[in-house]
Design an enzyme around this catalytic site. Sequence first.
Site, mmCIF file in Angstrom:
data_model
loop_
_atom_site.group_PDB
_atom_site.id
_atom_site.type_symbol
_atom_site.label_atom_id
_atom_site.label_comp_id
_atom_site.label_asym_id
_atom_site.label_seq_id
_atom_site.Cartn_x
_atom_site.Cartn_y
_atom_site.Cartn_z
ATOM 1 N N GLY A 294 0.806 -1.209 0.000
ATOM 2 C CA GLY A 294 0.000 0.000 0.000
ATOM 3 C C GLY A 294 0.845 1.267 0.000
ATOM 4 O O GLY A 294 1.920 1.332 -0.602
ATOM 5 N N SER A 295 0.378 2.269 0.724
ATOM 6 C CA SER A 295 0.917 3.630 0.595
ATOM 7 C C SER A 295 2.328 3.825 1.113
ATOM 8 O O SER A 295 2.918 4.892 0.899
ATOM 9 C CB SER A 295 -0.021 4.612 1.295
ATOM 10 N N THR A 296 2.908 2.845 1.809
ATOM 11 C CA THR A 296 4.318 3.003 2.185
ATOM 12 C C THR A 296 5.191 3.124 0.940
ATOM 13 O O THR A 296 6.265 3.734 0.977
ATOM 14 C CB THR A 296 4.793 1.809 3.035
ATOM 15 N N LYS A 298 4.638 4.952 -1.534
ATOM 16 C CA LYS A 298 4.653 6.336 -2.021
ATOM 17 C C LYS A 298 5.945 7.044 -1.656
ATOM 18 O O LYS A 298 6.336 8.013 -2.318
ATOM 19 C CB LYS A 298 3.451 7.092 -1.452
ATOM 20 N N SER A 349 -1.590 11.046 1.932
ATOM 21 C CA SER A 349 -1.536 9.742 1.267
ATOM 22 C C SER A 349 -2.463 9.677 0.059
ATOM 23 O O SER A 349 -3.347 8.818 -0.042
ATOM 24 C CB SER A 349 -1.906 8.631 2.268
#
Length: 590
Positions: A294-296, A298, A349
């Site tokens: 997921g967003s880690t 980014k 996020s």
Amino acid sequence: MISLSGNDKQKKYIPPGSEPQWILKNDFFSNIKKQAETETRQGRLVIIAAIFMCTFAILALRLFDLMIIHENSFTNYKAELENKSVKLSRSDIHDRNGWAIATNIPTIHLYANPSVINDSEIVINSLKSIFPSIDEVRLRKRLNSDKKFVYLKRHVTPQEQIKINNLGIPGLDYEITEKRVYPYGALFSHVIGTTDTDNKGTAGIEAYFDKMLTSGGSPLALSLDLGVQDAVHEILTNASNVYNAIGAVSVVLDVNSSEIISLVSLPDFNPSVSIEPDDKRRFNRATFGRYEMGSTFKLFTIAMAIEKGLVNLDTMLDATQPLNVSGRRIDDFYPKRKWLSVSEVLMYSSNIGAVQVANKVGSGSQRIFLDKFGLLSALELEVPEIGKPDYPKRWSLSNSATISYGHGIAVTPLHVVAGVSSLVNGGYHIRPTFLKREHISKDEFKRVISDDTSIKMRHLMRLVVKNGSARGANLPEYSVGGKTGSADKPEKGGYNKEKLITSFVGVFPTYEPRYVIFVLLDEPKPRDQKSKNKTSGWNAVPTSKEIISRIAPMLGVYPQVDQGDNKGLSEFIKAELNHDKVLGRRDAFE
């Protein structure tokens, strides 16, 4: 006249016709009989003496043969017997501070010589009274074999040995050996691994270093810290129970040496107790489990665009509407429906913003960048349980878009930890290790981004914790920075929005990074039955905060003023790392 002796002086005259009467009167035949018996006894003594002398001579010759002529054969036989009774010692395993976390204790195995056992059923019934769970079928098969040495029970306790001795059964004996034990139970199970009944490594460190450990040399020193591991294990276990997760992971890594200080994977097991090979508790989620993070991800998306000079912290991106990429609708979990700066894309996020940043970089450059961070290949680590990242063979525009926010690519938690460490430690990729490092050679350092980009990423991660999606991890006295991640779990035909993988990756202190922390919860449930909140900010983030506050003092990180807010850093970031400024790159932090 009859002479009864050879001595003429003793000659006697016997009148004719009186001889028979004289012989009877003087017991003539009795004397002859006694003389014959004496001679017989003397002959027997001579024969017995001869037999004894022959026997002694044979024994002497045999002893001479064994001790002189066949000395080597006797020595080998003796060594063989000794090898059966004493096993080679297995080296201890220590934590970084010298505490033994795997060691040996003396023990014995019960064995039998079936050839001298008259009634195997008596033995079976007697042993079942001492070992109720013993395999009776297997025991009968062994006792009725034609072998002279069969194991009956391994690792017999002293109390059990006394009971066996009291049975008084011939043919039972003991083999002196060692047993591998783990003083802290399940605490290090997935790192240390396991050994089999013969003390051979079968998983983890025990398997990877089996040859070295069986040589009986010095203890193997790991990078793990017993105190930190205990604190992390306790907090993560409580969190897993509170949020009713099916699994959990936590990793703490030294960013300057890439030593793994703590690694916990739940559920775990006690390596001192035998479990089945297919038991799910054996699964190491930290090094072998692969997840869409997921967003880690980014963090890597923003870093590669900054590194290439394609964006700066104030670059504005249109997040007013969802995107459509190759027929896929991409939207934010908490939409802002406005233009966002690059800093805000990370703080809030935004998937929409991350996709636009990735488009500026291009799919080819994105793949090269992630590969440089080791996110596309298996880690070189000192355990056999290593997971290889899963990503699309064809890196299309649609793949590039979803990978920018951590979907469509699956990596292990340790991949994320090692990658983020490179983002914040000044831009160097250092291979993570479970071994204590006294020093690191220059060859271990591989530059992947500039120091300038690394400083910016630390600043952005601090903003995420202070003002963004990870506010629940804010500990001003330790200057924590980080990034949240919440990803739907993939299933056949798509994703299950009811099942999440939630995570948080953080760094502390951000002004002078020393440690990266990672927490992952697999399918966490809402803490409150009335609430539907189960994303990272509600579980992984507060869990990480509790871990940091507990372990920071153990690691020598003490509360102090938040250096992230000082004037020098603010000016440094605002100036966009203008090298003409008097303020140097490191001076803003040191």
